[in-house]
Design a protein around this motif. Structure first.
Motif, short mmCIF file in Angstrom:
data_model
loop_
_atom_site.label_atom_id
_atom_site.label_comp_id
_atom_site.label_asym_id
_atom_site.label_seq_id
_atom_site.Cartn_x
_atom_site.Cartn_y
_atom_site.Cartn_z
N GLN A 25 27.08 14.38 65.28
CA GLN A 25 27.91 15.46 64.77
C GLN A 25 29.31 15.05 64.34
N PHE A 26 29.76 13.87 64.73
CA PHE A 26 31.18 13.54 64.65
C PHE A 26 31.36 12.04 64.47
N GLU A 27 32.39 11.62 63.74
CA GLU A 27 32.72 10.20 63.66
C GLU A 27 34.23 10.01 63.60
N SER A 28 34.67 8.85 64.05
CA SER A 28 36.07 8.45 63.97
C SER A 28 36.14 7.08 63.32
N LEU A 29 37.10 6.95 62.42
CA LEU A 29 37.32 5.69 61.70
C LEU A 29 38.78 5.31 61.85
N ILE A 30 39.05 4.02 61.93
CA ILE A 30 40.42 3.54 61.82
C ILE A 30 40.54 2.92 60.44
N ALA A 48 38.21 17.34 58.52
CA ALA A 48 38.73 16.11 59.11
C ALA A 48 40.15 16.29 59.61
N GLY A 49 40.52 15.42 60.52
CA GLY A 49 41.88 15.31 61.01
C GLY A 49 42.31 13.86 60.90
N PHE A 76 42.44 18.64 57.05
CA PHE A 76 41.99 19.21 55.78
C PHE A 76 40.52 19.56 55.92
N GLU A 77 40.04 20.38 54.97
CA GLU A 77 38.69 20.92 55.07
C GLU A 77 37.75 20.30 54.06
N LYS A 78 36.48 20.39 54.39
CA LYS A 78 35.42 19.89 53.51
C LYS A 78 35.61 20.45 52.11
N GLY A 79 35.50 19.57 51.12
CA GLY A 79 35.59 19.98 49.73
C GLY A 79 36.99 19.94 49.15
N HIS A 82 41.71 15.47 47.92
CA HIS A 82 42.78 14.78 48.62
C HIS A 82 42.87 13.33 48.17
N GLY A 83 44.08 12.80 48.19
CA GLY A 83 44.34 11.41 47.87
C GLY A 83 45.58 10.99 48.62
N LEU A 84 45.89 9.70 48.56
CA LEU A 84 47.08 9.24 49.27
C LEU A 84 47.65 7.98 48.65
N LYS A 85 48.90 7.71 48.99
CA LYS A 85 49.57 6.47 48.62
C LYS A 85 50.28 5.96 49.86
N ALA A 86 50.14 4.66 50.11
CA ALA A 86 50.83 4.04 51.25
C ALA A 86 52.26 3.69 50.84
N GLU A 87 53.22 4.33 51.48
CA GLU A 87 54.63 4.04 51.23
C GLU A 87 55.07 2.82 52.04
N GLU A 88 54.34 2.53 53.12
CA GLU A 88 54.55 1.36 53.97
C GLU A 88 53.17 0.86 54.36
N ASP A 89 53.08 -0.39 54.84
CA ASP A 89 51.83 -0.82 55.47
C ASP A 89 51.51 0.19 56.56
N SER A 90 50.30 0.71 56.58
CA SER A 90 49.97 1.83 57.47
C SER A 90 48.60 1.68 58.10
N LYS A 91 48.45 2.35 59.24
CA LYS A 91 47.15 2.49 59.90
C LYS A 91 47.03 3.93 60.37
N PHE A 92 45.81 4.48 60.22
CA PHE A 92 45.60 5.85 60.71
C PHE A 92 44.18 5.99 61.22
N LEU A 93 44.02 6.99 62.05
CA LEU A 93 42.74 7.35 62.62
C LEU A 93 42.29 8.62 61.92
N ILE A 94 41.06 8.63 61.43
CA ILE A 94 40.51 9.83 60.82
C ILE A 94 39.25 10.20 61.60
N SER A 95 39.19 11.45 62.00
CA SER A 95 38.02 11.97 62.73
C SER A 95 37.47 13.12 61.92
N ARG A 96 36.15 13.13 61.79
CA ARG A 96 35.55 14.18 60.97
C ARG A 96 34.21 14.63 61.51
N ILE A 97 33.90 15.88 61.20
CA ILE A 97 32.62 16.46 61.57
C ILE A 97 31.63 16.04 60.49
N LEU A 98 30.50 15.51 60.90
CA LEU A 98 29.50 15.05 59.94
C LEU A 98 28.72 16.22 59.37
#
Length: 100
Positions: A25-30, A48-49, A76-79, A82-98
């Motif tokens: 039901q769920f996954e997390s990615l770094i 996802a968060g 943010f919600e399914k559908g 969304h996009g992004l730009k790295a202003e600095e070298d970055s790391k984030f965790l994203i967790s989402r419902i499959l």
């Protein structure tokens, strides 16, 4: 399962991601992303968060621009486009419902 020192996982080089947890039901990615790299807008595959471990990102959700940085959380919600730009070298965790 216990994972320690997530901030040390993955070297920062372009865009890298690693799944750190998953069930039916769920996954997390770094994710690590190098300063200046942009991810073009795309529809979110699931609700996802996103938690910023380190760095600073400009996050575009359906044309609304948000600056997120270390220790910020964004969802943010399914559908949603969304996009992004790295202003600095970055790391984030994203967790989402499959999707079912």
């Amino acid at each position: 399962m216990l994972l320690k020192k997530l901030s040390t996982k993955l070297e920062i080089s372009k865009v890298q991601k690693e799944q750190i947890y998953s069930n039916s039901q769920f996954e997390s990615l770094i994710v690590s992303i190098e300063k200046g790299v942009e991810v073009p807008p795309q529809p979110a595959p699931a609700n996802a968060g996103l938690y910023v471990i380190k760095g600073k990102l400009t996050f575009d959700i359906e044309g609304n621009i948000h600056q997120v940085e270390e220790d910020d959380f964004f969802s943010f919600e399914k559908g949603q486009m969304h996009g992004l730009k790295a202003e600095e070298d970055s790391k984030f965790l994203i967790s989402r419902i499959l999707p079912e």
